[in-house]
Design a protein around this motif. Structure first.
Motif, mmCIF file in Angstrom:
data_model
loop_
_atom_site.group_PDB
_atom_site.id
_atom_site.type_symbol
_atom_site.label_atom_id
_atom_site.label_comp_id
_atom_site.label_asym_id
_atom_site.label_seq_id
_atom_site.Cartn_x
_atom_site.Cartn_y
_atom_site.Cartn_z
ATOM 1 N N VAL A 6 -9.991 -4.436 -6.150
ATOM 2 C CA VAL A 6 -10.590 -4.688 -7.458
ATOM 3 C C VAL A 6 -10.639 -3.351 -8.184
ATOM 4 C CG1 VAL A 6 -12.614 -5.523 -8.713
ATOM 5 C CG2 VAL A 6 -11.950 -6.611 -6.550
ATOM 6 N N GLU A 7 -9.785 -3.220 -9.199
ATOM 7 C CA GLU A 7 -9.644 -1.963 -9.953
ATOM 8 C C GLU A 7 -9.077 -2.290 -11.319
ATOM 9 O OE1 GLU A 7 -9.716 1.353 -11.511
ATOM 10 O OE2 GLU A 7 -10.200 1.617 -9.386
ATOM 11 N N ASP A 8 -9.751 -1.821 -12.376
ATOM 12 C CA ASP A 8 -9.319 -2.162 -13.731
ATOM 13 C C ASP A 8 -8.353 -1.149 -14.342
ATOM 14 O OD1 ASP A 8 -11.377 -0.280 -13.877
ATOM 15 O OD2 ASP A 8 -12.093 -1.023 -15.807
ATOM 16 N N GLU A 9 -8.214 0.027 -13.768
ATOM 17 C CA GLU A 9 -7.286 1.017 -14.313
ATOM 18 C C GLU A 9 -5.930 0.826 -13.630
ATOM 19 O OE1 GLU A 9 -8.744 5.056 -14.599
ATOM 20 O OE2 GLU A 9 -10.801 4.290 -14.454
ATOM 21 N N ALA A 10 -4.918 0.457 -14.411
ATOM 22 C CA ALA A 10 -3.612 0.085 -13.857
ATOM 23 C C ALA A 10 -2.995 1.174 -12.984
ATOM 24 C CB ALA A 10 -2.657 -0.291 -14.992
ATOM 25 N N LEU A 11 -3.038 2.416 -13.422
ATOM 26 C CA LEU A 11 -2.424 3.491 -12.635
ATOM 27 C C LEU A 11 -3.158 3.702 -11.316
ATOM 28 C CD1 LEU A 11 -1.486 6.111 -15.392
ATOM 29 C CD2 LEU A 11 0.033 4.610 -14.101
ATOM 30 N N VAL A 12 -4.481 3.622 -11.351
ATOM 31 C CA VAL A 12 -5.271 3.766 -10.124
ATOM 32 C C VAL A 12 -4.990 2.596 -9.196
ATOM 33 C CG1 VAL A 12 -7.612 3.915 -9.165
ATOM 34 C CG2 VAL A 12 -7.060 5.113 -11.293
ATOM 35 N N ALA A 13 -4.887 1.388 -9.759
ATOM 36 C CA ALA A 13 -4.592 0.203 -8.953
ATOM 37 C C ALA A 13 -3.229 0.347 -8.276
ATOM 38 C CB ALA A 13 -4.633 -1.053 -9.823
ATOM 39 N N MET A 14 -2.231 0.840 -9.009
ATOM 40 C CA MET A 14 -0.895 1.025 -8.426
ATOM 41 C C MET A 14 -0.930 2.068 -7.310
ATOM 42 S SD MET A 14 1.848 0.563 -11.573
ATOM 43 C CE MET A 14 1.504 2.144 -12.276
ATOM 44 N N LEU A 15 -1.670 3.158 -7.529
ATOM 45 C CA LEU A 15 -1.805 4.186 -6.504
ATOM 46 C C LEU A 15 -2.464 3.599 -5.253
ATOM 47 C CD1 LEU A 15 -1.811 7.126 -5.453
ATOM 48 C CD2 LEU A 15 -4.010 7.404 -6.612
ATOM 49 N N LEU A 16 -3.527 2.823 -5.447
ATOM 50 C CA LEU A 16 -4.220 2.224 -4.306
ATOM 51 C C LEU A 16 -3.338 1.225 -3.571
ATOM 52 C CD1 LEU A 16 -7.784 1.819 -5.807
ATOM 53 C CD2 LEU A 16 -7.136 3.269 -3.879
ATOM 54 N N GLU A 17 -2.561 0.451 -4.308
ATOM 55 C CA GLU A 17 -1.622 -0.475 -3.664
ATOM 56 C C GLU A 17 -0.645 0.291 -2.777
ATOM 57 O OE1 GLU A 17 -0.576 -4.374 -6.093
ATOM 58 O OE2 GLU A 17 -0.369 -2.583 -7.340
ATOM 59 N N THR A 18 -0.131 1.397 -3.283
ATOM 60 C CA THR A 18 0.808 2.218 -2.517
ATOM 61 C C THR A 18 0.129 2.788 -1.275
ATOM 62 O OG1 THR A 18 2.060 2.760 -4.503
ATOM 63 C CG2 THR A 18 2.334 4.231 -2.614
ATOM 64 N N ILE A 19 -1.093 3.305 -1.433
ATOM 65 C CA ILE A 19 -1.838 3.858 -0.296
ATOM 66 C C ILE A 19 -2.050 2.778 0.761
ATOM 67 C CG2 ILE A 19 -4.134 4.672 0.418
ATOM 68 C CD1 ILE A 19 -4.190 6.351 -2.189
ATOM 69 N N LEU A 20 -2.477 1.586 0.327
ATOM 70 C CA LEU A 20 -2.713 0.498 1.277
ATOM 71 C C LEU A 20 -1.423 0.105 1.998
ATOM 72 C CD1 LEU A 20 -5.202 -1.718 -0.775
ATOM 73 C CD2 LEU A 20 -5.729 -0.302 1.230
ATOM 74 N N GLU A 21 -0.332 -0.009 1.242
ATOM 75 C CA GLU A 21 0.953 -0.356 1.852
ATOM 76 C C GLU A 21 1.407 0.717 2.838
ATOM 77 O OE1 GLU A 21 3.307 -1.003 -1.651
ATOM 78 O OE2 GLU A 21 2.591 -3.071 -1.880
ATOM 79 N N ASP A 22 1.194 1.996 2.492
ATOM 80 C CA ASP A 22 1.560 3.093 3.396
ATOM 81 C C ASP A 22 0.768 3.027 4.704
ATOM 82 O OD1 ASP A 22 3.408 4.025 1.583
ATOM 83 O OD2 ASP A 22 2.196 5.743 0.926
ATOM 84 N N MET A 23 -0.431 2.456 4.659
ATOM 85 C CA MET A 23 -1.261 2.307 5.851
ATOM 86 C C MET A 23 -0.928 1.017 6.602
ATOM 87 S SD MET A 23 -5.033 3.749 4.790
ATOM 88 C CE MET A 23 -5.322 2.628 3.441
ATOM 89 N N GLY A 24 0.039 0.249 6.070
ATOM 90 C CA GLY A 24 0.431 -0.990 6.716
ATOM 91 C C GLY A 24 -0.382 -2.194 6.290
ATOM 92 N N CYS A 25 -1.273 -2.015 5.319
ATOM 93 C CA CYS A 25 -2.109 -3.109 4.831
ATOM 94 C C CYS A 25 -1.323 -4.015 3.888
ATOM 95 C CB CYS A 25 -3.325 -2.563 4.075
ATOM 96 S SG CYS A 25 -4.421 -1.555 5.072
ATOM 97 N N VAL A 26 -1.874 -5.187 3.651
ATOM 98 C CA VAL A 26 -1.323 -6.130 2.686
ATOM 99 C C VAL A 26 -2.303 -6.184 1.516
ATOM 100 C CG1 VAL A 26 -0.615 -8.510 2.275
ATOM 101 C CG2 VAL A 26 -0.269 -7.469 4.537
#
Length: 125
Positions: free
Chosen positions: A13-33
């Motif tokens: 849950v994140e309203d800032e698009a760039l921060v959300a994209m960064l977090l998605e990448t971080i989660l994916e790098d950790m193997g998360c979905v």
């Protein structure tokens, strides 16, 4: 490298698009979905109410000018652990939520990983 969070479904849950994209990448790098991101409290509540299982959530405290605590309540009711993300520190949380795993913006991948593992009670392998 063993990834203790691999395969875990994490609501974002994140309203800032760039921060959300960064977090998605971080989660994916950790193997998360990553699930989401939800950019509003309403979207986040809808995702929590969805039948799809969640392993944890990462919640920006202030989403589009609204506090994220209704989502935190819904997650707590379902037994889903969560981490708060805020630029204001734990002091910005009400008494009810203090002591909950929190990451300070700007955050690092290690801070996100450690907070999620703490929230979920996962041992670092």
């Amino acid at each position: 490298m063993n990834q203790p969070l691999s395969g875990r479904r994490i609501l974002l849950v994140e309203d800032e698009a760039l921060v959300a994209m960064l977090l998605e990448t971080i989660l994916e790098d950790m193997g998360c979905v990553p699930v989401g991101p939800a950019a509003t409290v309403g979207e986040g509540l809808a995702m929590v109410a969805d039948a799809a299982p969640l392993d944890a959530a990462l919640l920006d405290v202030n989403v589009g000018g609204q506090l994220v605590f209704p989502i935190a309540e819904a997650l707590r009711a379902r037994g889903v652990p969560f981490v708060f993300s805020t630029g204001y520190g734990e002091g910005s949380l009400s008494e009810t939520w203090r002591g909950h795993p929190t990451v300070q913006k700007p955050f690092t991948e290690a801070a996100i990983r450690n907070a999620l593992m703490q929230a979920m009670g996962v041992e670092n392998a």
